[in-house]
Enzyme design. Sequence first.
Site, PDB file in Angstrom:
ATOM      1  N   ASN A  27       0.819  -1.213   0.000  1.00  0.00           N
ATOM      2  CA  ASN A  27       0.000   0.000   0.000  1.00  0.00           C
ATOM      3  C   ASN A  27       0.855   1.266   0.000  1.00  0.00           C
ATOM      4  O   ASN A  27       0.328   2.372   0.115  1.00  0.00           O
ATOM      5  CB  ASN A  27      -0.930   0.021   1.207  1.00  0.00           C
ATOM      6  N   HIS A  75     -14.937  -0.098   6.015  1.00  0.00           N
ATOM      7  CA  HIS A  75     -13.774  -0.739   6.646  1.00  0.00           C
ATOM      8  C   HIS A  75     -14.030  -1.037   8.125  1.00  0.00           C
ATOM      9  O   HIS A  75     -14.765  -0.314   8.801  1.00  0.00           O
ATOM     10  CB  HIS A  75     -12.593   0.236   6.511  1.00  0.00           C
ATOM     11  N   GLU A 118     -16.650   5.579   2.281  1.00  0.00           N
ATOM     12  CA  GLU A 118     -15.278   5.699   1.772  1.00  0.00           C
ATOM     13  C   GLU A 118     -15.312   6.247   0.350  1.00  0.00           C
ATOM     14  O   GLU A 118     -16.353   6.175  -0.308  1.00  0.00           O
ATOM     15  CB  GLU A 118     -14.601   4.315   1.741  1.00  0.00           C
ATOM     16  N   SER A 171     -11.027  -0.450  -1.256  1.00  0.00           N
ATOM     17  CA  SER A 171      -9.706  -0.938  -1.660  1.00  0.00           C
ATOM     18  C   SER A 171      -9.649  -2.399  -2.037  1.00  0.00           C
ATOM     19  O   SER A 171      -8.624  -2.862  -2.508  1.00  0.00           O
ATOM     20  CB  SER A 171      -8.717  -0.688  -0.537  1.00  0.00           C
ATOM     21  N   ASP A 203     -13.969   8.521   4.413  1.00  0.00           N
ATOM     22  CA  ASP A 203     -12.647   7.887   4.529  1.00  0.00           C
ATOM     23  C   ASP A 203     -11.980   7.933   3.153  1.00  0.00           C
ATOM     24  O   ASP A 203     -12.439   7.293   2.213  1.00  0.00           O
ATOM     25  CB  ASP A 203     -12.844   6.439   5.018  1.00  0.00           C
ATOM     26  N   LYS A 205      -0.225   5.080   3.631  1.00  0.00           N
ATOM     27  CA  LYS A 205      -0.365   4.423   2.326  1.00  0.00           C
ATOM     28  C   LYS A 205       0.354   5.277   1.275  1.00  0.00           C
ATOM     29  O   LYS A 205       1.576   5.258   1.250  1.00  0.00           O
ATOM     30  CB  LYS A 205      -1.835   4.097   2.087  1.00  0.00           C
TER      31      LYS A 205
HETATM   32  C1  LIG Z   1      -5.899   0.859   5.849  1.00  0.00           C
HETATM   33  C2  LIG Z   1      -7.241   1.468   6.106  1.00  0.00           C
HETATM   34  C3  LIG Z   1      -7.481   2.234   7.256  1.00  0.00           C
HETATM   35  C4  LIG Z   1      -6.488   2.297   8.381  1.00  0.00           C
HETATM   36  O1  LIG Z   1      -5.404   3.094   8.071  1.00  0.00           O
HETATM   37  P1  LIG Z   1      -4.014   2.790   8.828  1.00  0.00           P
HETATM   38  O2  LIG Z   1      -3.292   4.080   8.769  1.00  0.00           O
HETATM   39  O3  LIG Z   1      -3.356   1.672   8.089  1.00  0.00           O
HETATM   40  O4  LIG Z   1      -4.369   2.387  10.229  1.00  0.00           O
HETATM   41  C5  LIG Z   1      -8.679   2.913   7.370  1.00  0.00           C
HETATM   42  N1  LIG Z   1      -9.625   2.834   6.409  1.00  0.00           N
HETATM   43  C6  LIG Z   1      -9.445   2.076   5.313  1.00  0.00           C
HETATM   44  C7  LIG Z   1     -10.521   2.023   4.285  1.00  0.00           C
HETATM   45  C8  LIG Z   1      -8.269   1.354   5.129  1.00  0.00           C
HETATM   46  O5  LIG Z   1      -8.105   0.557   4.081  1.00  0.00           O
END
Ligand SMILES: *Cc1c(COP(=O)(O)O)cnc(C)c1O
Length: 403
Positions: A53, A141, A184, A188, A213, A247
């Site tokens: 990621n 998520h 979101e 993903s 998100d 990411k």
């Molecule tokens: C990876 C992810 C998170 C968490 O983010 P981190 O910084 O890795 O804790 C939150 N929401 C979604 C949709 C994700 O894929």
Amino acid sequence: MDYDHFFADALGELKAEGRYRIFADLERQSGAFPMATRHWQNQTETVTVWCSNDYLGMGQHPAVLKAMTEALQHCGAGAGGTRNIAGTNHYHVLLERELADLHKKEGALLFTSGYVANMTSLSTLGAGLPDCVIFSDSLNHSSMIEGIRHSRAEKCIFRHNDPEHLDSLLSRYDDSRAKMVVFESVYSMDGDVAPIGEICDVAQAHGAMTFLDEVHAVGMYGPRGAGVAERDGVMDQVDIVQGTLAKAFGVMGGYIAASAKLVDFVRSNGSGFIFTTSLPPALAAGALASIQVVREDNDLRARHQERAATLKRRLSEAGLPVMPSVCHIVPVLVGDPRLSKQASDELLERHSIYVQPINYPTVARGTERLRITPTPLHDDDAMDKLVAGLSDVWSRLDLRKAA
Ligand SMILES: *Cc1c(COP(=O)(O)O)cnc(C)c1O
């Protein structure tokens, strides 16, 4: 109770179902992205990572490494406290300013991860807003689901990316009641994207706040890399944007950006913000440098999109079952947990290519897949090898080809 027996049984069930998780033991090679050294049975081999990621390779960018090294020397290792008690480092302040500016909001608030940002913000807002109802996309998520659950607010789940269904659910509640729509931008695992503007229009019509998100979009979409809401020209319709620094920005940490008062409310009440040590200054400095580089680099975003489009086309031409994705994520359907694991193992052992299998509960049963994430640093040669490797594994295991 025989505790050992209980744990052994539970793990045995996971193994029988083919969804027991085995982690690849990797040493990433800085300066040679996307290569890593894999440790395995007291041996090592070099593998090409195709499922990270670290979408833009920023975790190894010279400007990020320089900022982190300097901050480490300058401020030391840890932050030394919670934000309230001696742990607010100047880099945190600068980073929050940068994030607020990126998303054109009055304020931003840092958390130790994106997970904690979702969990803490949603539980704090859902519990704090009087008699709040939360409307949550069915594919949200885990970190959002946990935050909503923890808030103990009433919850309604709307069909994935379906503004009409959301509208009908919102219509059941009085417009004066506190409401929050939680979703979101980029999902993903499938690589589909929310109709942000439409969802926000529906929310607004019913007096609901919106929480978006953008974890899989920040850095990668929009002319300044602020996400899909920026690309779609609807940033001002989103009340709370949540993102990660782990990411596309390649470091670690999470955040929200919103109005000054909302940010102050979460800062003042969120236990996952208050009662934990803040991010190490070097991480904040690295994230800040990363955002500053990525904001300016539209070529990087263009190269990323080109790599993803090229890979999708090449896999389709090879008859491999690429799932329909409208973003940089390239999922390839296997449809069975044991076979997806086996396909991943064979790619690694026969071709030195690492793509982690994705099984239930991360995705629905029967949709087990390999999730490939091309970056601007995966060149044509690496792509040739990936397509050849996948084709070999698909015919060896007699996996389903494209329809
Ligand atoms: C990876 C992810 C998170 C968490 O983010 P981190 O910084 O890795 O804790 C939150 N929401 C979604 C949709 C994700 O894929």
